[in-house]
Design an enzyme around this catalytic site. Structure first.
Site, PDB file in Angstrom:
ATOM      1  N   GLU A 297       5.337   7.091  -9.165  1.00 34.49           N
ATOM      2  CA  GLU A 297       3.929   6.730  -8.930  1.00 34.49           C
ATOM      3  C   GLU A 297       3.371   7.558  -7.773  1.00 34.49           C
ATOM      4  OE1 GLU A 297       3.032   2.528  -8.621  1.00 34.49           O
ATOM      5  OE2 GLU A 297       4.756   2.018  -9.859  1.00 34.49           O
TER       6      GLU A 297
ATOM      7  N   MET B 149      -4.908  -6.568  -6.576  1.00 34.11           N
ATOM      8  CA  MET B 149      -4.534  -7.647  -7.492  1.00 34.11           C
ATOM      9  C   MET B 149      -5.706  -8.551  -7.869  1.00 34.11           C
ATOM     10  SD  MET B 149      -1.524  -6.743  -8.004  1.00 34.11           S
ATOM     11  CE  MET B 149      -0.780  -8.070  -8.933  1.00 34.11           C
ATOM     12  N   ARG B 150      -6.894  -7.983  -8.005  1.00 31.69           N
ATOM     13  CA  ARG B 150      -8.047  -8.759  -8.460  1.00 31.69           C
ATOM     14  C   ARG B 150      -8.600  -8.123  -9.728  1.00 31.69           C
ATOM     15  NH1 ARG B 150      -8.326 -13.421  -6.867  1.00 31.69           N
ATOM     16  NH2 ARG B 150     -10.525 -13.511  -7.408  1.00 31.69           N
TER      17      ARG B 150
ATOM     18  N   HIS C 209      -0.627   2.088 -12.892  1.00 30.67           N
ATOM     19  CA  HIS C 209       0.048   0.962 -13.546  1.00 30.67           C
ATOM     20  C   HIS C 209       1.524   1.311 -13.707  1.00 30.67           C
ATOM     21  CE1 HIS C 209       0.430  -2.593 -16.020  1.00 30.67           C
ATOM     22  NE2 HIS C 209       1.110  -1.868 -16.894  1.00 30.67           N
TER      23      HIS C 209
ATOM     24  N   GLY D 164       0.774  -1.234   0.000  1.00 31.37           N
ATOM     25  CA  GLY D 164       0.000   0.000   0.000  1.00 31.37           C
ATOM     26  C   GLY D 164       0.805   1.284   0.000  1.00 31.37           C
TER      27      GLY D 164
HETATM   28  C1  GRF Z   1       2.541  -0.495  -7.841  1.00 28.71           C
HETATM   29  O1  GRF Z   1       3.720  -0.648  -8.581  1.00 28.71           O
HETATM   30  C2  GRF Z   1       1.378  -0.216  -8.751  1.00 28.71           C
HETATM   31  O2  GRF Z   1       1.727   0.520  -9.882  1.00 28.71           O
HETATM   32  C3  GRF Z   1       0.935  -1.586  -9.146  1.00 28.71           C
HETATM   33  O3  GRF Z   1       1.122  -2.380  -7.995  1.00 28.71           O
HETATM   34  C4  GRF Z   1       2.124  -1.801  -7.170  1.00 28.71           C
HETATM   35  C5  GRF Z   1       1.500  -1.577  -5.835  1.00 28.71           C
HETATM   36  O4  GRF Z   1       2.425  -1.104  -4.896  1.00 28.71           O
HETATM   37  N1  GRF Z   1      -0.420  -1.557  -9.648  1.00 28.71           N
HETATM   38  P1  GRF Z   1       1.908  -0.496  -3.532  1.00 28.71           P
HETATM   39  O5  GRF Z   1       1.080  -1.576  -2.848  1.00 28.71           O
HETATM   40  O6  GRF Z   1       1.127   0.729  -3.830  1.00 28.71           O
HETATM   41  O7  GRF Z   1       3.155  -0.206  -2.754  1.00 28.71           O
END
Ligand code: GRF
Length: 216
Positions: free
Chosen positions: A176, A92-93, A111, A14
């Site tokens: 991100e 992840m779903r 992403h 997270g």
């Molecule tokens: C990130 O790299 C995001 O882009 C991808 O999954 C990862 C999640 O990381 N969808 P976090 O749980 O936010 O640290």
């Protein structure tokens, strides 16, 4: 200004959720993180959110017979908390078309690649294998097709010859954390509008310096 009640859906550590929570601590930020939902009960991100005093809910997907049953349970939680916007952050779903339709124009995803390149998993490994010199991250509206949908924000990162998936991924993740709060602010404030599958901003910013890789 009413701040948009936002839920973040996570499955793991997270870190993106934390960047959204940090940004939303500022009262002028147009969204408040009102809820964090995870399909994994012991996700590290839930512990952080609880400590921040944010409402959390674990909905274990394994307890449901079908994808849509799970999605309907998540929808119930979102409605119970009066949620207006959803941010997927390492969730992840795969979501059913029904759920995506409920949140059309109100759900974002992050992403770890410059979409439309490298949809799917293992983006850093694939970018390195292809030898691209610029990689990055994308925040986009969620549509039924996975890792597609109108793009709200992107950040580019130069790829080094000695990068591993870990070193490259770490630099992408840093970006991100910059663009997700920015994208959420644009959407929550109404500054981002979707026309014909493209996002337009009320006030287009002057572009920053171009990134060349290798630079000079
Ligand atoms: C990130 O790299 C995001 O882009 C991808 O999954 C990862 C999640 O990381 N969808 P976090 O749980 O936010 O640290």
């Amino acid at each position: 200004m009413s701040r948009k009640r936002t839920a973040v859906l996570i499955s793991g550590r997270g870190s993106n959720m934390r960047s959204l929570v940090a940004a939303a601590r500022v009262l002028e930020f147009p969204a408040e993180i009102a809820l964090v939902v995870s399909n994994v009960a012991d996700a590290a991100g839930l512990v952080f959110a609880r400590a921040e005093g944010i409402a959390t809910k674990a909905v274990d997907h394994r307890a449901f017979a079908s994808r849509e049953d799970f999605d309907r349970a998540v929808q119930g939680v979102l409605e119970a908390h009066g949620i207006e916007l959803v941010c997927l952050a390492g969730f992840m779903r795969l979501l059913s078309p029904w759920f995506v339709e409920q949140w059309r124009g109100r759900m974002l995803n992050i992403h770890p690649a410059l979409l439309p390149s490298y949809r799917g998993l293992h983006t850093h490994e694939r970018a390195l294998a292809d030898g691209v010199k610029i990689h990055g991250a994308t925040v986009h509206f969620v549509v039924p097709e996975v890792d597609a949908g109108p793009i709200v924000a992107q950040a580019a990162v130069a790829v080094r010859g000695d990068d591993t998936a870990e070193t490259l991924g770490a630099r992408v993740l840093e970006q991100e954390h910059v663009i997700y709060p920015r994208a959420l602010a644009l959407v929550a404030s109404g500054a981002a509008r979707v026309v014909d599958g493209r996002v337009f901003l009320a006030d287009e910013p002057t572009p920053g310096a171009a990134l060349a890789s290798p630079g000079v």
